[in-house]
Design a protein around this motif. Structure first.
Motif: not given
Length: 307
Positions: A234-240, A259-270
């Motif tokens: 949930l934190l990852l989805a909100a970028n917090a 947004g969930r996609r960009k938030n995810f990529e900021q942690v896991f990469g593209m």
């Protein structure tokens, strides 16, 4: 602290600093749990079952393959978290943007001196303990005694802070540990049930006790990790981060939620090929400055104060 005429010297920071002494002890505890689990699953139960033939051999082979694959990923992710620096503020780092004027304008020495004399200035974040400016989302860790980039929390299990550079590895560690403990719990469930039957149970008292202990430990870890994993998803989805969760609840629109996609990529990469391994591709490191933990795109103006 003063209680009933007695002065008590209570310093929470000394307590935090003492947590560093857990160091290798916690790593040995983790390896000990892994060792006991390996003994119960591989050497005691499913290893010998490989030679029984028929369905027993097929079932044992399937469990052992899954067990070893998850174990490799678990340990890889764990030691990646342990040995990866979560991110430190570079020496002599200065904010690259003057937030008051809203333009690229690095602070000069006079402005930095004024900032140091007035840490209450909310335009530029400043750490009084480190006596230096702080990048966005950076927080001071009392255990490590330094500022950590995009700090999430200090984890005694990994003997390290979880921050910008190892948060992905920490999430993968949670993910693979949950899968491994769930697999062990399910695979040992039939053996656990036999403890409460009237039939004869094969094995020595030592192996039976190890199997019983392994089942209970992995069941407990699996259930506790499920809640912890859901929280971080949930934190990852909100970028917090965990630290930012309170601030997010008191903010109408969380500034870093892209947004969930960009938030995810900021942690896991593209690069999708690296999503499930504790590493980043060179291409992602080159094209995603956010992975370095110093700058983060925001949906709000820089004039919004950050605490």
């Amino acid at each position: 602290m003063y209680i009933s005429g007695v002065t008590i010297d209570l310093n929470v920071f000394k307590f935090c600093t003492s947590l560093r002494g857990l160091g290798s002890i916690m790593i040995l505890i983790v390896l000990g749990i892994v060792g006991v689990t390996y003994y119960a699953v591989v050497l005691t139960n499913y290893g010998p079952a490989l030679f029984l033939g028929g369905f027993d051999t097929l079932a044992s082979l399937t469990v052992l393959i899954l067990f070893h694959c998850l174990l490799v990923m678990l340990l890889w992710s764990y030691f990646a978290v342990v040995f990866t620096d979560p991110g430190t503020v570079p020496p002599n780092w200065k904010p690259s943007v003057d937030e008051e004027r809203g333009e690229v304008d690095p602070l000069n020495e006079v402005e930095l001196s004024n900032l140091q004399s007035d840490p209450s200035n909310q335009q530029i974040r400043y750490c009084r303990k480190c006596s230096q400016p702080k990048p966005p989302r950076c927080h001071h860790c009392s255990v490590c005694g330094r500022c950590v980039l995009k700090m999430d929390h200090h984890c005694v299990w990994v003997v390290n802070c979880v921050g910008a550079l190892n948060y992905k590895y920490f999430l993968l560690f949670l993910f693979y540990t949950f899968l491994e403990t769930t697999l062990v719990t399910i695979s040992l469930l039939p053996h656990f049930i036999t403890f409460f039957t009237d039939g004869e149970i094969p094995g020595t008292p030592g192996t039976l006790a190890t199997t019983f202990l392994t089942f209970v430990l992995n069941l407990a870890f699996s259930l506790s990790l499920l809640g912890f994993l859901v929280m971080h998803i949930l934190l990852l989805a909100a970028n917090a981060t965990t630290i930012e969760a309170y601030e997010k609840r008191n903010t109408p629109k969380w500034r870093y939620d892209l947004g969930r996609r960009k938030n995810f990529e900021q942690v896991f990469g593209m690069d999708k090929g690296y999503w499930f391994i504790p590493a980043y591709s060179e291409e992602d490191i080159r094209r995603m400055p956010v992975l370095q933990g110093l700058e983060y795109p925001s949906t709000l103006d820089f004039n919004v104060p950050e605490f």
